[in-house]
Write a protein that holds these residues in place. Sequence first.
Motif, short mmCIF file in Angstrom:
data_model
loop_
_atom_site.label_atom_id
_atom_site.label_comp_id
_atom_site.label_asym_id
_atom_site.label_seq_id
_atom_site.Cartn_x
_atom_site.Cartn_y
_atom_site.Cartn_z
N GLY A 7 0.62 -1.27 0.33
CA GLY A 7 -0.44 -0.12 0.15
C GLY A 7 0.36 1.08 -0.12
N ASN A 8 2.24 1.02 -0.11
CA ASN A 8 3.26 2.03 -0.39
C ASN A 8 3.90 2.23 -2.00
OD1 ASN A 8 4.61 -0.08 -0.17
ND2 ASN A 8 5.77 0.64 1.67
N HIS A 9 3.58 2.65 -2.35
CA HIS A 9 4.02 3.17 -4.15
C HIS A 9 3.47 3.85 -4.68
CE1 HIS A 9 4.66 -2.43 -4.48
NE2 HIS A 9 4.49 -2.60 -3.92
N PRO A 10 4.45 4.51 -4.71
CA PRO A 10 4.65 6.11 -5.57
C PRO A 10 4.45 6.45 -6.75
CG PRO A 10 6.90 5.81 -5.32
CD PRO A 10 6.51 3.87 -4.46
N VAL A 11 2.91 6.71 -7.20
CA VAL A 11 2.82 7.24 -9.18
C VAL A 11 3.46 8.23 -9.11
CG1 VAL A 11 1.26 6.27 -10.53
CG2 VAL A 11 1.34 4.77 -9.03
N LYS A 12 3.83 8.85 -10.07
CA LYS A 12 3.36 10.03 -10.98
C LYS A 12 2.69 9.83 -11.64
CE LYS A 12 6.57 13.68 -12.65
NZ LYS A 12 8.36 13.89 -13.10
N ASP A 13 2.15 10.97 -11.80
CA ASP A 13 1.07 11.27 -12.84
C ASP A 13 1.69 12.65 -13.92
OD1 ASP A 13 -1.61 12.22 -14.66
OD2 ASP A 13 -2.29 12.50 -13.07
N LEU A 14 1.46 12.24 -14.83
CA LEU A 14 2.79 13.66 -16.52
C LEU A 14 1.93 13.83 -16.03
CD1 LEU A 14 4.17 9.59 -17.71
CD2 LEU A 14 5.11 10.98 -16.36
N GLU A 15 0.40 14.39 -16.50
CA GLU A 15 -0.44 15.23 -16.62
C GLU A 15 0.05 16.72 -15.92
OE1 GLU A 15 -4.57 14.37 -17.69
OE2 GLU A 15 -3.55 13.60 -19.27
N SER A 16 -0.35 16.18 -14.41
CA SER A 16 -0.38 16.48 -12.94
C SER A 16 0.90 17.25 -12.77
CB SER A 16 -1.39 16.68 -12.54
OG SER A 16 -1.00 15.28 -11.29
N ASN A 17 2.08 16.59 -12.44
CA ASN A 17 2.89 16.22 -12.56
C ASN A 17 3.15 15.74 -10.81
OD1 ASN A 17 5.71 16.06 -13.49
ND2 ASN A 17 6.75 18.20 -12.22
N ARG A 18 2.09 15.07 -10.08
CA ARG A 18 1.80 14.78 -8.67
C ARG A 18 2.20 13.69 -8.39
NH1 ARG A 18 -3.71 16.28 -5.67
NH2 ARG A 18 -3.40 15.21 -3.68
N CYS A 19 2.03 12.83 -7.05
CA CYS A 19 2.61 11.86 -7.06
C CYS A 19 1.88 11.09 -5.62
CB CYS A 19 4.23 11.66 -6.58
SG CYS A 19 4.94 9.94 -5.91
N TYR A 20 1.11 10.47 -6.25
CA TYR A 20 0.39 9.11 -5.65
C TYR A 20 0.62 8.90 -4.90
CZ TYR A 20 -2.70 12.74 -8.03
OH TYR A 20 -3.41 13.63 -8.17
N ILE A 21 0.69 8.01 -4.01
CA ILE A 21 0.86 6.78 -2.94
C ILE A 21 -0.24 5.11 -3.36
CG2 ILE A 21 1.92 5.61 -0.32
CD1 ILE A 21 3.41 7.30 -1.95
N THR A 22 -0.41 4.57 -4.00
CA THR A 22 -1.55 4.37 -4.14
C THR A 22 -0.52 2.39 -3.67
OG1 THR A 22 -0.06 2.84 -5.90
CG2 THR A 22 -1.17 4.79 -6.09
N SER A 23 -2.56 2.10 -3.35
CA SER A 23 -2.68 0.23 -3.27
C SER A 23 -1.72 -0.68 -4.83
CB SER A 23 -3.01 0.07 -2.82
OG SER A 23 -4.24 -1.51 -2.43
#
Length: 389
Positions: A270-286
């Motif tokens: 539940g701690n995988h970092p994912v980058k949204d290439l459109e917003s340049n924002r990083c989300y922590i994902t499951s």
Amino acid sequence: MQARLLLEDGTLFTGKAFGSEGESVGEVVFNTGITGYQEVLSDPSYCGQIVTMTYPLIGNYGIARDDFESIRPFVHGFVVRQHEEVPSNWRAQYTVDSLLKEYGIVGISDIDTRMLTRKIRHHGVMKAMLTTSTRRVEDLMEQLKASVLMTDQVSRVSTKSVFSCPGTKERVVLVDFGAKSGIIRDLSTRGCDVVVVPQDATADQIRRLAPDGILLSNGPGDPKDVPHAVRMIAELLGEFPIFGICLGHQLFALACGADTDKMKFGHRGGNHPVKDLESNRCYITSQNHGYAVMDDSIAGTNLIVTHINNNDKTIEGLKHAVHPAFSVQYHPEAAPGPFDSSYLFDDFLTMIRKFKQDRPGLPRQAEIIAARPNRQSAAEKGELAYAKK
């Protein structure tokens, strides 16, 4: 009672047994979640796998019926460092041990899960046997080598019949490849009229349900073991808005001409970092998957990469350049894990509404079917009647 975990490379772990007696063979994987072991156990995507929890204490808050992600656990074995037999949680209704006993699942504790995890990270996931028997190791190894890992996990975990979770807003057909309950919860919270169909539903069967959109669920195993789903998605692409999650993401990619391959040890936790290439924002994902869409297979397709994994740069999100369709490799419904990405369900509904606005003269599919010559079978007429409700 003693239990043993034997890997195909000959490594043997000996520990204490909990759960059911017996033996099972599966692919041994690890999950890095600190909490959420109940949701892991009940995630259909783990069908055919022996799951190792890297967090050392498991069972301390027990099992609560409300936290299940499916009707039953599907793991083929459970491996922990320390199994807590007496939970401390006011919500606990029973223990991990009793849950595993109820469903015939073998568990092992008091082994070096750190060593096991490092071995998997170094050598990759491998076949393993978990057993409480006292047979000779040589006999166990012979059986393990002769065993074949299953390839029909999706058909095992999918619903066998159509059912609905009624709502008052958009009708979403959820194709169940091993769907977690969290997906239905998120759609229902937003008022959707959810219709769940089996993994082998055809394009025509889905059309007869007159969906406003189609959601392709998560599920276990290799996406190439479900070729009929790839054909179904390719046929419906552009006809309805589509949203794919996890296995659904991989199947969507295959239907668009991309390719998938097996990862060395996958992403589970539940701690995988994912980058949204459109917003340049990083989300922590499951996440929970052992296959990924190959980056070099995107060229020549109409797919656009929207998200990447910040750790290994694998593809985590796609959208179609022409049709209203997108997908993510991770779990926006979480459970367990952070709810950072639940907005994707809102994005899906926004896509559905825009699609309908852009095509205001398009009659509902049920009306199209009703206008055809009367050649439907009794079963088809029954489905049409439901679609008109």
